[in-house]
Design a protein around this motif. Sequence first.
Motif, PDB file in Angstrom:
ATOM      1  N   GLU A  56       0.838  -1.199   0.000  1.00  0.00           N
ATOM      2  CA  GLU A  56       0.000   0.000   0.000  1.00  0.00           C
ATOM      3  C   GLU A  56       0.876   1.254   0.000  1.00  0.00           C
ATOM      4  OE1 GLU A  56      -3.381   2.203   2.806  1.00  0.00           O
ATOM      5  OE2 GLU A  56      -2.600   0.217   3.338  1.00  0.00           O
ATOM      6  N   MET A  57       1.951   1.235   0.792  1.00  0.00           N
ATOM      7  CA  MET A  57       2.861   2.385   0.833  1.00  0.00           C
ATOM      8  C   MET A  57       3.489   2.616  -0.535  1.00  0.00           C
ATOM      9  SD  MET A  57       6.085   3.011   3.391  1.00  0.00           S
ATOM     10  CE  MET A  57       7.541   3.912   2.841  1.00  0.00           C
ATOM     11  N   ALA A  58       3.895   1.545  -1.209  1.00  0.00           N
ATOM     12  CA  ALA A  58       4.487   1.679  -2.537  1.00  0.00           C
ATOM     13  C   ALA A  58       3.482   2.277  -3.518  1.00  0.00           C
ATOM     14  CB  ALA A  58       4.987   0.332  -3.029  1.00  0.00           C
ATOM     15  N   ARG A  59       2.214   1.839  -3.452  1.00  0.00           N
ATOM     16  CA  ARG A  59       1.189   2.388  -4.347  1.00  0.00           C
ATOM     17  C   ARG A  59       0.984   3.875  -4.078  1.00  0.00           C
ATOM     18  NH1 ARG A  59      -1.422  -2.573  -3.270  1.00  0.00           N
ATOM     19  NH2 ARG A  59      -2.699  -1.588  -1.650  1.00  0.00           N
ATOM     20  N   GLU A  60       0.964   4.257  -2.804  1.00  0.00           N
ATOM     21  CA  GLU A  60       0.772   5.671  -2.454  1.00  0.00           C
ATOM     22  C   GLU A  60       1.950   6.519  -2.956  1.00  0.00           C
ATOM     23  OE1 GLU A  60      -1.744   7.193  -0.604  1.00  0.00           O
ATOM     24  OE2 GLU A  60      -2.397   5.844   1.015  1.00  0.00           O
ATOM     25  N   LEU A  61       3.163   5.978  -2.832  1.00  0.00           N
ATOM     26  CA  LEU A  61       4.336   6.718  -3.297  1.00  0.00           C
ATOM     27  C   LEU A  61       4.309   6.896  -4.814  1.00  0.00           C
ATOM     28  CD1 LEU A  61       7.106   5.092  -1.062  1.00  0.00           C
ATOM     29  CD2 LEU A  61       6.505   7.527  -1.104  1.00  0.00           C
ATOM     30  N   ARG A  62       3.918   5.859  -5.541  1.00  0.00           N
ATOM     31  CA  ARG A  62       3.883   5.960  -7.003  1.00  0.00           C
ATOM     32  C   ARG A  62       2.780   6.910  -7.455  1.00  0.00           C
ATOM     33  NH1 ARG A  62       7.614   2.775  -9.035  1.00  0.00           N
ATOM     34  NH2 ARG A  62       8.189   0.824  -7.970  1.00  0.00           N
ATOM     35  N   SER A  63       1.696   6.916  -6.755  1.00  0.00           N
ATOM     36  CA  SER A  63       0.623   7.863  -7.062  1.00  0.00           C
ATOM     37  C   SER A  63       1.095   9.301  -6.842  1.00  0.00           C
ATOM     38  CB  SER A  63      -0.601   7.561  -6.195  1.00  0.00           C
ATOM     39  OG  SER A  63      -1.601   8.555  -6.370  1.00  0.00           O
ATOM     40  N   ALA A  64       1.813   9.506  -5.738  1.00  0.00           N
ATOM     41  CA  ALA A  64       2.342  10.845  -5.457  1.00  0.00           C
ATOM     42  C   ALA A  64       3.387  11.251  -6.493  1.00  0.00           C
ATOM     43  CB  ALA A  64       2.942  10.869  -4.052  1.00  0.00           C
ATOM     44  N   GLU A  65       4.206  10.280  -6.929  1.00  0.00           N
ATOM     45  CA  GLU A  65       5.221  10.593  -7.939  1.00  0.00           C
ATOM     46  C   GLU A  65       4.566  11.056  -9.240  1.00  0.00           C
ATOM     47  OE1 GLU A  65       9.115   8.508 -10.062  1.00  0.00           O
ATOM     48  OE2 GLU A  65       7.491   7.258  -9.295  1.00  0.00           O
ATOM     49  N   ARG A  66       3.441  10.480  -9.590  1.00  0.00           N
ATOM     50  CA  ARG A  66       2.721  10.872 -10.810  1.00  0.00           C
ATOM     51  C   ARG A  66       1.957  12.175 -10.636  1.00  0.00           C
ATOM     52  NH1 ARG A  66       1.620   5.168 -10.699  1.00  0.00           N
ATOM     53  NH2 ARG A  66      -0.416   5.597  -9.745  1.00  0.00           N
ATOM     54  N   GLY A  67       1.958  12.726  -9.424  1.00  0.00           N
ATOM     55  CA  GLY A  67       1.251  13.973  -9.180  1.00  0.00           C
ATOM     56  C   GLY A  67      -0.228  13.805  -8.947  1.00  0.00           C
ATOM     57  N   GLU A  68      -0.663  12.558  -8.685  1.00  0.00           N
ATOM     58  CA  GLU A  68      -2.090  12.295  -8.507  1.00  0.00           C
ATOM     59  C   GLU A  68      -2.557  12.551  -7.085  1.00  0.00           C
ATOM     60  OE1 GLU A  68      -1.976   8.624 -11.773  1.00  0.00           O
ATOM     61  OE2 GLU A  68      -2.207   8.209  -9.623  1.00  0.00           O
ATOM     62  N   ARG A  97       1.314   8.587   7.982  1.00  0.00           N
ATOM     63  CA  ARG A  97       0.614   7.304   8.070  1.00  0.00           C
ATOM     64  C   ARG A  97       1.588   6.125   8.058  1.00  0.00           C
ATOM     65  NH1 ARG A  97      -3.506   6.252   3.376  1.00  0.00           N
ATOM     66  NH2 ARG A  97      -4.337   8.190   4.239  1.00  0.00           N
ATOM     67  N   TYR A  98       2.770   6.335   7.464  1.00  0.00           N
ATOM     68  CA  TYR A  98       3.681   5.222   7.254  1.00  0.00           C
ATOM     69  C   TYR A  98       5.028   5.353   7.960  1.00  0.00           C
ATOM     70  CZ  TYR A  98       0.487   3.984   3.454  1.00  0.00           C
ATOM     71  OH  TYR A  98      -0.611   3.643   2.728  1.00  0.00           O
ATOM     72  N   ILE A  99       5.456   6.573   8.251  1.00  0.00           N
ATOM     73  CA  ILE A  99       6.809   6.794   8.744  1.00  0.00           C
ATOM     74  C   ILE A  99       6.764   7.336  10.173  1.00  0.00           C
ATOM     75  CG2 ILE A  99       9.043   7.854   8.259  1.00  0.00           C
ATOM     76  CD1 ILE A  99       7.945   5.998   6.031  1.00  0.00           C
ATOM     77  N   ASN A 100       7.625   6.808  11.043  1.00  0.00           N
ATOM     78  CA  ASN A 100       7.693   7.293  12.420  1.00  0.00           C
ATOM     79  C   ASN A 100       8.182   8.748  12.461  1.00  0.00           C
ATOM     80  OD1 ASN A 100       7.153   4.644  13.610  1.00  0.00           O
ATOM     81  ND2 ASN A 100       9.232   4.125  12.918  1.00  0.00           N
ATOM     82  N   ARG A 101       7.650   9.492  13.419  1.00  0.00           N
ATOM     83  CA  ARG A 101       8.124  10.859  13.669  1.00  0.00           C
ATOM     84  C   ARG A 101       8.568  10.949  15.118  1.00  0.00           C
ATOM     85  NH1 ARG A 101       5.149  15.848  11.656  1.00  0.00           N
ATOM     86  NH2 ARG A 101       4.264  15.706  13.734  1.00  0.00           N
ATOM     87  N   PHE A 102       9.836  11.336  15.325  1.00  0.00           N
ATOM     88  CA  PHE A 102      10.385  11.457  16.671  1.00  0.00           C
ATOM     89  C   PHE A 102      10.663  12.919  16.982  1.00  0.00           C
ATOM     90  CE2 PHE A 102      11.502   7.173  15.305  1.00  0.00           C
ATOM     91  CZ  PHE A 102      11.146   6.416  16.415  1.00  0.00           C
ATOM     92  N   PRO A 103      10.230  13.405  18.143  1.00  0.00           N
ATOM     93  CA  PRO A 103      10.590  14.772  18.535  1.00  0.00           C
ATOM     94  C   PRO A 103      12.114  14.920  18.583  1.00  0.00           C
ATOM     95  CG  PRO A 103       8.921  13.861  19.998  1.00  0.00           C
ATOM     96  CD  PRO A 103       9.417  12.728  19.160  1.00  0.00           C
ATOM     97  N   ALA A 104      12.597  16.095  18.189  1.00  0.00           N
ATOM     98  CA  ALA A 104      14.045  16.334  18.137  1.00  0.00           C
ATOM     99  C   ALA A 104      14.379  17.602  18.912  1.00  0.00           C
ATOM    100  CB  ALA A 104      14.504  16.470  16.683  1.00  0.00           C
ATOM    101  N   LYS A 105      15.445  17.515  19.713  1.00  0.00           N
ATOM    102  CA  LYS A 105      15.891  18.677  20.469  1.00  0.00           C
ATOM    103  C   LYS A 105      17.412  18.789  20.356  1.00  0.00           C
ATOM    104  CE  LYS A 105      16.145  16.217  24.917  1.00  0.00           C
ATOM    105  NZ  LYS A 105      15.986  14.889  24.325  1.00  0.00           N
ATOM    106  N   ARG A 106      17.954  19.901  20.810  1.00  0.00           N
ATOM    107  CA  ARG A 106      19.395  20.142  20.716  1.00  0.00           C
ATOM    108  C   ARG A 106      20.192  18.994  21.331  1.00  0.00           C
ATOM    109  NH1 ARG A 106      21.437  24.773  23.611  1.00  0.00           N
ATOM    110  NH2 ARG A 106      23.332  24.459  22.385  1.00  0.00           N
ATOM    111  N   HIS A 107      21.245  18.597  20.632  1.00  0.00           N
ATOM    112  CA  HIS A 107      22.198  17.560  21.030  1.00  0.00           C
ATOM    113  C   HIS A 107      21.647  16.139  20.940  1.00  0.00           C
ATOM    114  CE1 HIS A 107      25.149  20.538  22.013  1.00  0.00           C
ATOM    115  NE2 HIS A 107      24.389  21.104  22.924  1.00  0.00           N
ATOM    116  N   ASP A 108      20.438  15.972  20.400  1.00  0.00           N
ATOM    117  CA  ASP A 108      19.989  14.622  20.075  1.00  0.00           C
ATOM    118  C   ASP A 108      20.820  14.100  18.906  1.00  0.00           C
ATOM    119  OD1 ASP A 108      18.046  14.512  21.996  1.00  0.00           O
ATOM    120  OD2 ASP A 108      16.363  14.887  20.653  1.00  0.00           O
ATOM    121  N   HIS A 109      21.023  12.794  18.888  1.00  0.00           N
ATOM    122  CA  HIS A 109      21.784  12.179  17.799  1.00  0.00           C
ATOM    123  C   HIS A 109      21.010  10.960  17.304  1.00  0.00           C
ATOM    124  CE1 HIS A 109      26.048  10.891  16.241  1.00  0.00           C
ATOM    125  NE2 HIS A 109      25.226  11.218  15.282  1.00  0.00           N
TER     126      HIS A 109
END
Length: 590
Positions: free
Chosen positions: A378-390, A397-409
């Motif tokens: 499903e992620m691959a289909r969504e990416l290809r649709s986005a690549e075509r501008g659709e 929905r698919y990728i983790n998001r981590f809060p980031a602060k100074r000196h995090d690595h």
Amino acid sequence: MQVPESAIPGAYDKFPTIRVPGEHRAWQRGEVWSALADHADGGTVVIDCYPGTDVGGVVDAVRKALPDADVIDIETEAALPPDRIDALIRRDLTDDSVFGLMSHHHLAEFYDEARLDAVADRVTSRPGQSVLVGWGAALVPVESTTVVLADLPRWEIQQRQRAGAPNWRADNASAAPLTKFKRGYFVEWRTADEHKRALIGRVDFLLDTTRSVGEATLITGAAFRAGLDAAVRRPFRVVPFFDPGVWGGQWMKQVCGLDPDRENYAWCFDCVPEENSLLLEVGEQVVEIPALDVVLARPAELLGPRTFARFGAEFPIRFDFLDTMGGGNLSLQVHPLTDYIQRTFGMHYTQDESYYLLDAGEDAVVYLGVQTGADREEMARELRSAERGESQFPAERYINRFPAKRHDHFQIPAGTVHCSGANSMVLEISATPYIFTFKMWDWGRVGLDGIPRPIHLDHALANIQWERDTEWTTQQLVDRVTPLATGDGWREERTGLHELEFIEVRRHWFTGAVDHDTRGTVNVLNLVEGPEAVVESPDGAFEPFVVHYAETFIVPADVGRYRIRPHGAGVGRECATVKAFVRGTTDGDV
């Protein structure tokens, strides 16, 4: 935007230099050609030029200075015609808009041997003086009294190409800069570095035409080599360069003292010797050479014997800045696995990397790893649709998001989906194959040229490591600080990189002196906290070297023991450095 307390306006050094010891002279402008004439004393002069040098300008200057000499543009006289060169390198360039194959061509393959012999006959049969000019001038089989290397840093070559200069013997002046860069990266520069490496030890003069032929500076080969020797005996900085981007921010403008009228700055290559320059002080003059010359000419002394044995004459560690403060997200991307980059592009190691947060806004995040349970089809289909501008790709929905602060690595081994979000100032610590980024989604933007930036979904999907989900990423790649040691006024931590990556990173917090030792391998450091520090030799082997906040510096393997302590405005404050080196290459091993 609030500037970090560690930043002192105007302190960041954009033009660091290395003083060449001994009595050496530099010639400028018109003096250059008379100095060459005096040295040649009527004999044959070879001026071998790195591709991108203004060969026509050099030819014109020599003809004006030496009107009785036979000045021969060797490229015009003996190089293969452009269509034959294009045919030779077509397989290396491929049909891809960004990626090619690492070339193994030799410069002699681009020349007609019979025509080189004809030039040699012309030189030997003529009673007067001859001057051979061009990339490959040293290939002419003739004795010479004077050999000159006209060198040029890659960043300057790119600026010229952006302004309309073509590649070497290519009819592509109007081509996109990315097309020209690809031909340089995969073919021309590889071939040129092999050719240049054989010349460095024997040239009589080094000619710097970085500004222009009219502003050229000439130094002796002895001064050039003395500068290379000086570089590997002390800490040094390369000349950083800065570039705008569609996601660029405002942080570097203030901290690094850049043009406030520019819309943004996205990148700074603060330590990429393949691209950066090195400034040598010779007498009262400053000469600009490629920093790569030190790597090519003094690899064991700079890198250390084990790192050299592992990577050859390549600088494997890269430090650069990614500024999204007041800007936007980077592209969502992934880097190739080692096996993939070897099989597909002929590069023998891959672009493992990490994000060290020099600064971060309250809403800063890093996208890292796929979410647990994400459906790859499903992620691959969504990416290809986005690549075509659709559609717009729903990254959250698919990728983790981590809060980031100074000196995090954050660790980012190859195969891990990642992206720095807006309002971050990233010190990227990574391996050096810096162009192998497979963009998956660019947030519906176009580049600064108004054209969508290339997406490489097939490459990306072939490299994503889907098992690096939320749990794995959280445990393996986020907040991996390990205390290691403490002393009087300092403490040491390991902050990365991941065990799959070959770079080790240590952070030292200090209010007093901290003793370091290269232990036989090159160290790359950045002052990530505190306005100023000084690097000293315990036994006086090199002069004290002052560094400022956010400056990256190299400590060659041959330096051995060194000490870092707060200096100037840093005294009385806690400072911090991050130090990177190649694992498994230190004396006694770490």
